[in-house]
Design an enzyme around this catalytic site. Sequence first.
Site, mmCIF file in Angstrom:
data_model
loop_
_atom_site.group_PDB
_atom_site.id
_atom_site.type_symbol
_atom_site.label_atom_id
_atom_site.label_comp_id
_atom_site.label_asym_id
_atom_site.label_seq_id
_atom_site.Cartn_x
_atom_site.Cartn_y
_atom_site.Cartn_z
ATOM 1 N N HIS A 43 0.817 -1.221 0.000
ATOM 2 C CA HIS A 43 0.000 0.000 0.000
ATOM 3 C C HIS A 43 0.854 1.276 0.000
ATOM 4 O O HIS A 43 0.349 2.350 -0.304
ATOM 5 C CB HIS A 43 -0.989 -0.001 1.181
ATOM 6 N N GLY B 296 3.505 6.644 7.937
ATOM 7 C CA GLY B 296 4.874 6.892 7.501
ATOM 8 C C GLY B 296 5.810 5.781 7.946
ATOM 9 O O GLY B 296 6.864 5.562 7.358
ATOM 10 N N ASN B 297 5.413 5.064 9.032
ATOM 11 C CA ASN B 297 6.168 3.890 9.464
ATOM 12 C C ASN B 297 5.892 2.681 8.574
ATOM 13 O O ASN B 297 6.655 1.706 8.577
ATOM 14 C CB ASN B 297 5.811 3.507 10.902
ATOM 15 N N SER B 298 4.795 2.715 7.840
ATOM 16 C CA SER B 298 4.406 1.562 7.027
ATOM 17 C C SER B 298 5.542 1.117 6.112
ATOM 18 O O SER B 298 6.131 1.929 5.394
ATOM 19 C CB SER B 298 3.181 1.900 6.171
ATOM 20 N N LEU C 295 -6.506 -24.388 -0.886
ATOM 21 C CA LEU C 295 -6.916 -25.583 -0.151
ATOM 22 C C LEU C 295 -7.997 -26.356 -0.887
ATOM 23 O O LEU C 295 -7.951 -27.576 -0.970
ATOM 24 C CB LEU C 295 -7.394 -25.181 1.250
ATOM 25 N N GLY C 296 -9.013 -25.638 -1.414
ATOM 26 C CA GLY C 296 -10.044 -26.290 -2.205
ATOM 27 C C GLY C 296 -11.278 -26.698 -1.440
ATOM 28 O O GLY C 296 -11.800 -27.807 -1.618
ATOM 29 N N VAL C 297 -11.771 -25.794 -0.571
ATOM 30 C CA VAL C 297 -13.004 -26.081 0.161
ATOM 31 C C VAL C 297 -13.932 -24.866 0.114
ATOM 32 O O VAL C 297 -13.472 -23.726 0.079
ATOM 33 C CB VAL C 297 -12.725 -26.432 1.641
ATOM 34 N N ASP D 33 0.009 -7.466 1.280
ATOM 35 C CA ASP D 33 0.539 -6.128 1.570
ATOM 36 C C ASP D 33 2.069 -6.138 1.629
ATOM 37 O O ASP D 33 2.677 -5.534 2.506
ATOM 38 C CB ASP D 33 -0.033 -5.562 2.867
#
Length: 453
Positions: free
Chosen positions: A97, A203-205, A259-261, A127
Amino acid sequence: MKKVKILVFGILTTLFVLSFGIVNADYQSPIVNVVKAAAPAVVKIDVVVQTEVYIDPFIREFYKQFFGDIPRQFEESDSVGSGFIISKEGYIVTNYHVVEGAKKITVTLLNGDTYDAQYIGGDEELDIAVIKISPKKDLPVIELGDSDKLQIGEWAIAIGNPLGFQHAVTVGVISAVGRKIPKPDGSGYYTNLIQTDAAINPGNSGGPLLNIYGQVIGINTAIINPSQAMNIGFAIPINTAKRFINQIIATGKVEKAYLGVYVQTVTESLAKSLGLKVNKGVYVAQVEKGSPAEKAGIKEGDVITKLNGSYVELAEELTSLVRNYTPGTKVKVTLNRAGKEITVEVTLGTFPTQKTGSTAAKEFLNLKVSNITSDDRNKYKVPAGVEGVIVKESQNSYIKVGSVIWRISVNGYSYDIKDINSWNKVVENIKKGDYVGIFYYYNGVRSVFSLRY
């Protein structure tokens, strides 16, 4: 008289120091050494984003009748984030992001050196993103740690650029692990996050969360709204990122597991109506034939309660957890079957839309679509009766990611959309000047978007 007072004060101060001494006179916090070692590899990321201004098709058509077509309109905005250098070649890890939709990315090092950066790739759901600079000289590199070994209460150190203040350091502890928080767009959850009370701000992201050994244990990514609580921040475990970084560098994308469920969140009413022996977990409504789940012995009617030791209580949470792994990874799935707890080992498969040999979907109106999978139905809450193609990328303010397009009308003729093949047959024949209606389903509502192409 004034000189006498100053002299007396100095003598008293000296006597006090000689009498009592300075506590921990030679002590230096180990955090100082962490910052000295790690900070040079932490970067400030300035981003310029260019977005197209959406113009209502009805306004566009009215304007076009009198003045001709409206030129595409764009606007620019600036943002700031953080990242950290992981290789001498100049690869930098950050949040997706932070650099999403960037027209220009500028990286600034601790010593003031600046570089134009290239976006390599990333994934919105995880992310995680990788960018690259071309170094003029040797770059400082940060060491990656092991987030699976974290203990609650151990030191956590965040370095980043909160509100643009470069290379600010905050300290706290690991408050919890395995946390989940809802995504801002409501499309699911961020799962298995590290919680810390080390102050994290906008800003820390993308910046690193470090242990006391100066190793990266997480990527700072989110905070609780300060109006609701203070110093509750979250980081993506570095082990999650390590699974995908090399993929991103090599291909610009990530290959996600599946996984397929088909699953539903266990509620009180569901548990009572079906006679389930547990009141929390994810109910398996259907198992896809030939899927990893079927091969491992998971059956319809089972209730999945854990995946690799992480508790699962929501359908969307299970989907997010599975996608934290790469195809071929073996995971342990704990389930309740008629009151008996069973643990099975599942070798996760390749996400169906990424299998080779599948028909490529043609892009239309800046929409990228794919066939609907069980994971899509779980993630975007698409009922079994809704068929079509699902939107995976969109620059349309009406038709959002997760929308299912089930019909397209062209000049008054309607065409049902069942899959990629039927989508391609319709959109490849649409010509300039055609009147087009896009019928779509999103979040329980059926709508139509119309325009003149």
